[in-house]
Scaffold this motif. Sequence first.
Motif, PDB file in Angstrom:
ATOM      1  N   VAL A 224       0.844  -1.203   0.000  1.00  0.00           N
ATOM      2  CA  VAL A 224       0.000   0.000   0.000  1.00  0.00           C
ATOM      3  C   VAL A 224       0.878   1.252   0.000  1.00  0.00           C
ATOM      4  CG1 VAL A 224      -1.649   1.343   1.352  1.00  0.00           C
ATOM      5  CG2 VAL A 224      -1.961  -1.124   1.097  1.00  0.00           C
ATOM      6  N   ALA A 225       1.920   1.244   0.827  1.00  0.00           N
ATOM      7  CA  ALA A 225       2.817   2.405   0.882  1.00  0.00           C
ATOM      8  C   ALA A 225       3.487   2.639  -0.461  1.00  0.00           C
ATOM      9  CB  ALA A 225       3.852   2.199   1.982  1.00  0.00           C
ATOM     10  N   LEU A 239       5.175  10.569   3.019  1.00  0.00           N
ATOM     11  CA  LEU A 239       4.620   9.263   3.394  1.00  0.00           C
ATOM     12  C   LEU A 239       5.713   8.446   4.077  1.00  0.00           C
ATOM     13  CD1 LEU A 239       2.158   7.370   3.256  1.00  0.00           C
ATOM     14  CD2 LEU A 239       3.050   6.521   1.092  1.00  0.00           C
ATOM     15  N   ALA A 240       5.430   8.045   5.332  1.00  0.00           N
ATOM     16  CA  ALA A 240       6.397   7.268   6.102  1.00  0.00           C
ATOM     17  C   ALA A 240       5.767   5.943   6.512  1.00  0.00           C
ATOM     18  CB  ALA A 240       6.833   8.046   7.346  1.00  0.00           C
ATOM     19  N   ALA A 241       6.481   4.842   6.244  1.00  0.00           N
ATOM     20  CA  ALA A 241       5.997   3.508   6.601  1.00  0.00           C
ATOM     21  C   ALA A 241       6.857   2.939   7.719  1.00  0.00           C
ATOM     22  CB  ALA A 241       6.021   2.594   5.390  1.00  0.00           C
ATOM     23  N   HIS A 242       6.207   2.555   8.819  1.00  0.00           N
ATOM     24  CA  HIS A 242       6.888   1.939   9.958  1.00  0.00           C
ATOM     25  C   HIS A 242       6.332   0.524  10.111  1.00  0.00           C
ATOM     26  CE1 HIS A 242       8.412   5.950  10.953  1.00  0.00           C
ATOM     27  NE2 HIS A 242       7.166   6.383  10.781  1.00  0.00           N
ATOM     28  N   VAL A 243       6.863  -0.384   9.302  1.00  0.00           N
ATOM     29  CA  VAL A 243       6.364  -1.759   9.242  1.00  0.00           C
ATOM     30  C   VAL A 243       7.528  -2.708   9.480  1.00  0.00           C
ATOM     31  CG1 VAL A 243       5.177  -3.476   7.824  1.00  0.00           C
ATOM     32  CG2 VAL A 243       4.582  -1.051   7.598  1.00  0.00           C
ATOM     33  N   PRO A 244       7.412  -3.634  10.426  1.00  0.00           N
ATOM     34  CA  PRO A 244       8.511  -4.576  10.688  1.00  0.00           C
ATOM     35  C   PRO A 244       8.761  -5.494   9.496  1.00  0.00           C
ATOM     36  CG  PRO A 244       6.532  -5.219  11.898  1.00  0.00           C
ATOM     37  CD  PRO A 244       6.269  -3.864  11.322  1.00  0.00           C
ATOM     38  N   GLU A 245       9.984  -5.987   9.398  1.00  0.00           N
ATOM     39  CA  GLU A 245      10.341  -6.882   8.303  1.00  0.00           C
ATOM     40  C   GLU A 245       9.760  -8.283   8.490  1.00  0.00           C
ATOM     41  OE1 GLU A 245      11.852  -6.196   5.507  1.00  0.00           O
ATOM     42  OE2 GLU A 245      12.088  -4.072   6.039  1.00  0.00           O
ATOM     43  N   GLU A 246       9.541  -8.670   9.751  1.00  0.00           N
ATOM     44  CA  GLU A 246       9.027 -10.018  10.019  1.00  0.00           C
ATOM     45  C   GLU A 246       7.591 -10.147   9.520  1.00  0.00           C
ATOM     46  OE1 GLU A 246      10.194  -8.002  12.294  1.00  0.00           O
ATOM     47  OE2 GLU A 246      12.212  -8.817  12.629  1.00  0.00           O
ATOM     48  N   PRO A 247       7.227 -11.323   9.006  1.00  0.00           N
ATOM     49  CA  PRO A 247       5.837 -11.526   8.553  1.00  0.00           C
ATOM     50  C   PRO A 247       4.847 -11.420   9.719  1.00  0.00           C
ATOM     51  CG  PRO A 247       7.285 -13.232   7.694  1.00  0.00           C
ATOM     52  CD  PRO A 247       8.076 -12.495   8.727  1.00  0.00           C
ATOM     53  N   ASP A 253      -9.173 -11.430   3.496  1.00  0.00           N
ATOM     54  CA  ASP A 253      -9.261 -11.297   2.046  1.00  0.00           C
ATOM     55  C   ASP A 253      -8.264 -10.218   1.657  1.00  0.00           C
ATOM     56  OD1 ASP A 253      -9.963 -10.409  -0.562  1.00  0.00           O
ATOM     57  OD2 ASP A 253     -11.971 -11.242  -0.333  1.00  0.00           O
ATOM     58  N   ALA A 254      -7.156 -10.602   1.023  1.00  0.00           N
ATOM     59  CA  ALA A 254      -6.063  -9.668   0.750  1.00  0.00           C
ATOM     60  C   ALA A 254      -6.526  -8.488  -0.110  1.00  0.00           C
ATOM     61  CB  ALA A 254      -4.908 -10.400   0.073  1.00  0.00           C
ATOM     62  N   THR A 255      -7.352  -8.765  -1.115  1.00  0.00           N
ATOM     63  CA  THR A 255      -7.818  -7.697  -2.013  1.00  0.00           C
ATOM     64  C   THR A 255      -8.640  -6.665  -1.256  1.00  0.00           C
ATOM     65  OG1 THR A 255      -7.841  -9.214  -3.895  1.00  0.00           O
ATOM     66  CG2 THR A 255      -9.133  -7.189  -4.092  1.00  0.00           C
ATOM     67  N   GLN A 256      -9.579  -7.140  -0.435  1.00  0.00           N
ATOM     68  CA  GLN A 256     -10.449  -6.225   0.287  1.00  0.00           C
ATOM     69  C   GLN A 256      -9.701  -5.469   1.387  1.00  0.00           C
ATOM     70  OE1 GLN A 256     -13.371  -5.558  -0.864  1.00  0.00           O
ATOM     71  NE2 GLN A 256     -13.214  -7.178  -2.401  1.00  0.00           N
ATOM     72  N   LEU A 257      -8.780  -6.150   2.069  1.00  0.00           N
ATOM     73  CA  LEU A 257      -8.023  -5.467   3.124  1.00  0.00           C
ATOM     74  C   LEU A 257      -7.071  -4.438   2.516  1.00  0.00           C
ATOM     75  CD1 LEU A 257      -7.626  -5.315   6.137  1.00  0.00           C
ATOM     76  CD2 LEU A 257      -5.869  -7.075   5.964  1.00  0.00           C
ATOM     77  N   HIS A 258      -6.506  -4.737   1.354  1.00  0.00           N
ATOM     78  CA  HIS A 258      -5.695  -3.750   0.636  1.00  0.00           C
ATOM     79  C   HIS A 258      -6.548  -2.530   0.299  1.00  0.00           C
ATOM     80  CE1 HIS A 258      -3.405  -1.863  -2.614  1.00  0.00           C
ATOM     81  NE2 HIS A 258      -2.343  -2.546  -2.204  1.00  0.00           N
TER      82      HIS A 258
END
Length: 362
Positions: A224-225, A239-247, A253-258
């Motif tokens: 998304v970022a 735009l700043a993304a603070h997302v960990p590398e770990e899964p 539903d990936a499409t709807q959550l995106h």
Amino acid sequence: MSADATSFDLRGYLIRTFLLATVGALAGEVIALWVEAQLLVPATSSLVTALGGGALPLDVLSLLQGLPGLLRLAVESIFVPGMRLTLAGAELMLLLLAELLLIMLPVAIASLAFALQASRRISALQAAHDEERRRAEEQRNLVVADMAHDLRTPITSIVGLSQALADGMVTDQAQRQECLRTISSEASTVSDMVTLLLEYSQLDSTDFRLQLARVDLAELLRQVAAATYATAEREGMFLAAHVPEEPCWIQADATQLHRVCANLVANAIRHNPRGTTIGISLELRGDVALASVADTGVPLDQSLQELLRPFSRGDASRASEGFGLGLSVAKRICDMHGFGFTLRQPAGAYTKAFIVTCPLAE
């Protein structure tokens, strides 16, 4: 309440009511048998002996087993010529009928009570369903009317500017470029609004079903970022993304959550001034993941409930074109997943943050 939840609630209510009615009928039968054993059986036995029918055991079971013979004796004592004690035969007939009615009364009362309670419950659910359908129909009509209202302005602008260009009324090259940029911007606005309306209508369809699977929420937020970075930069935002590398695995539903996260970022870009910082972050708390889209822009005066009303007329949310519809789509998708959807103001270093709470997958 959904149709499945309503059906489940009705089944549970009917089962509970039936069990209560059954218990009540059994208790009534016990009382009825006691009354018959104490009062009616002795009187019946005396009348049968007086009519020459022999001795009758003083218990309800024997009385019920010998009921056909007793009814025949009562009828013969009343209607057969030459039989004596006609009055006693009539009394015996009345006693037997009273005993039958007393045995049947608890079951009849329990059945009637169950039928009345079930009928009231079904009527209440039907009335609630009809009211929900009426409100949904009004909401759909309002969305269509307000969509037409909001589309009129950009379409009018596009038609007017394009006609002016076609008629040669704008000769200055700089003005022509400005007209073309305005037409492009207004066309993008129309496209975004139509897309939101299609998403909103799709979620309202009875045929719509989520396609659930294991999804890496961290990777989804990074996507998304990446997809919205250029738009934010073009609008003069950071735009700043603070997302960990770990899964971070969830069931979704990936499409709807995106779509949810992209809508939140698009809203932040559309409704804040240049220079605003937009933050996309992911935080783990116990067995849940919190995905948030925050910004340092303008605070919101409305509550989340007010913001979620699509195209509300006459209030502050009306000033934000399409804002309520985009949030409504996001909230409905979260509800269908069973995810939380909240607004926090302020949110740390940010003015506000929309937070989606997702249970972690096993």
